[in-house]
Design a protein around this motif. Sequence first.
Motif, PDB file in Angstrom:
ATOM      1  N   ARG A  26       0.819  -1.314  -0.002  1.00 45.55           N
ATOM      2  CA  ARG A  26       0.407   0.170  -0.286  1.00 45.55           C
ATOM      3  C   ARG A  26       0.822   1.092   0.104  1.00 45.55           C
ATOM      4  O   ARG A  26       0.718   2.386   0.636  1.00 45.55           O
ATOM      5  CB  ARG A  26      -1.095   0.086   1.280  1.00 45.55           C
ATOM      6  CG  ARG A  26      -2.153  -0.996   0.696  1.00 45.55           C
ATOM      7  CD  ARG A  26      -2.793  -0.714   0.616  1.00 45.55           C
ATOM      8  NE  ARG A  26      -4.086  -2.018   0.007  1.00 45.55           N
ATOM      9  CZ  ARG A  26      -4.475  -2.011  -0.871  1.00 45.55           C
ATOM     10  NH1 ARG A  26      -4.973  -1.101  -1.739  1.00 45.55           N
ATOM     11  NH2 ARG A  26      -5.727  -2.600  -0.745  1.00 45.55           N
ATOM     12  N   THR A  86      -9.913  -1.359  -2.471  1.00 46.95           N
ATOM     13  CA  THR A  86      -9.892  -2.436  -0.661  1.00 46.95           C
ATOM     14  C   THR A  86     -11.988  -2.818  -1.078  1.00 46.95           C
ATOM     15  O   THR A  86     -12.174  -1.975  -1.737  1.00 46.95           O
ATOM     16  CB  THR A  86      -9.743  -1.706   0.034  1.00 46.95           C
ATOM     17  OG1 THR A  86      -9.666  -2.657   1.740  1.00 46.95           O
ATOM     18  CG2 THR A  86     -10.103  -0.399   0.651  1.00 46.95           C
ATOM     19  N   ASP A  94      -6.141  -2.809   5.999  1.00 47.20           N
ATOM     20  CA  ASP A  94      -6.424  -3.745   5.394  1.00 47.20           C
ATOM     21  C   ASP A  94      -7.438  -5.309   5.329  1.00 47.20           C
ATOM     22  O   ASP A  94      -7.184  -5.616   6.186  1.00 47.20           O
ATOM     23  CB  ASP A  94      -5.977  -3.348   4.199  1.00 47.20           C
ATOM     24  CG  ASP A  94      -5.163  -1.894   3.659  1.00 47.20           C
ATOM     25  OD1 ASP A  94      -6.332  -1.388   3.440  1.00 47.20           O
ATOM     26  OD2 ASP A  94      -4.790  -1.174   3.589  1.00 47.20           O
TER      27      ASP A  94
END
Length: 458
Positions: A189, A392, A424
């Motif tokens: 990320r 996501t 996440d």
Amino acid sequence: MTLTEHSPAATGRASAAWGHLWPHFTRMSAGTGPVITRGEGAYVWDDRGRRVLDGLSGLFVVQAGHGRRELAQVMAAQAEELAYFPVWGYATPPVVRLAERLADAAPGDLDRVFFTTGGGEAVESAWKVAKQYFKLTGRPLKHKVISRAVAYHGTPQGALAITGLPAMKQQFEPLTPGGFRVPNTNIYRAREHGDDPVAFGRWAADRIEEAILFEGPETVAAVVLEPVQNSGGCLTPPPGYFQRVREICDTYDVLLVSDEVIGAFGRHGTTFACEKFGYAPDIVTCAKGMSSGYAPIGAMITTERIVEPFLRGKTIFPHGYTFGGHPVAAAVALANLDIFDNERLNQRVLDNEAAFGATMRKLLDLPIVGDVRGDGYFWAVELVKDKTTKQTLDADERERLIRGFLPQALFDNGLYCRPDDRGDPVVQVAPPLICGQPEFDEIERILRHTLTEATTLL
């Protein structure tokens, strides 16, 4: 009576469990869950007779596997000889032997052991000892702690202030003041240097220096980091990251605390994970795998530099726990470490981690799987809505999958593991260290089947 599959007594016990029991971290309005009745090796059985692969080692705990008779026998023998005595100015033989063994196993000059009953207490103890250490050495303003975003370090008020999960803290604020956050090492990320692990590691470590300078080095006591960050999904350290963190801590006289409540005792193939990742902390916190869960025990281990001012004059560390250093827990921890040596469990992890990782990465062909990451016997599968964009799951999708579908579906399909969206959304696996390729294949097969079903819910 012995409960058999689908027996009325078994069903009744499952329902009754929620009548008086207040379970931890559980949405109690959701109703009853399974009652786990026994375990053997890498498997557990519920009160309906279902056999389930324990893909999380209980809670990153049961390193040597369930049902080890030799450990139960050691506990019984110690309880018969001396069931309890506190370590408040006293000692017992198993506590002395365990402290010596941990000091011998710990890297560098980590050689003073303060026992607790679990990981959160160990982290709490580390912060308290850091504060008092700097007061005793003439730097009383040093009290703040820096940790990483989305990191979990425990639930006591102090440890919770170090934890980097806002949703876990908001119901209990105001917390102990002094906890500050920096970015974690989720390179999947990353907005900075996502294509260059070395540069990303330097960038992430330098944010710690930035935070120390912003708060003022004269006020910062410690940096608390897990070797591999659990919450957020097995966030491994980029190359050079911990070496740069050690350099920063030395520059500003800040203690480096390696939170190895999960990472120690073989999860990454070494007794202490800092060894594997090549850094020397000032304090290690550990618990979980020390006894493979057969009795609750944890510890804070410090260097002689940290303990030295506590040895002077009338100074004491006014902190402790009734059951810290419990003789039965210490005895079973010693026997558990014997199993590590006799069965070469650390080496087993090192020998098998590549195969485990390769088996887990097979799941990357599923449209719902964005990333597979981890180390040793500690892996996470990150779930996404779109692999190309890394989009996501939204709040509704997380509710449907992470809480509404995956926990029960995975268990029904024969696998206990951890769907988690504190960062996440991920599914984590951390099987007992006795596992090998047959269990890896079983984990992958059940995950593949269940995640394929989950894809249809999106």
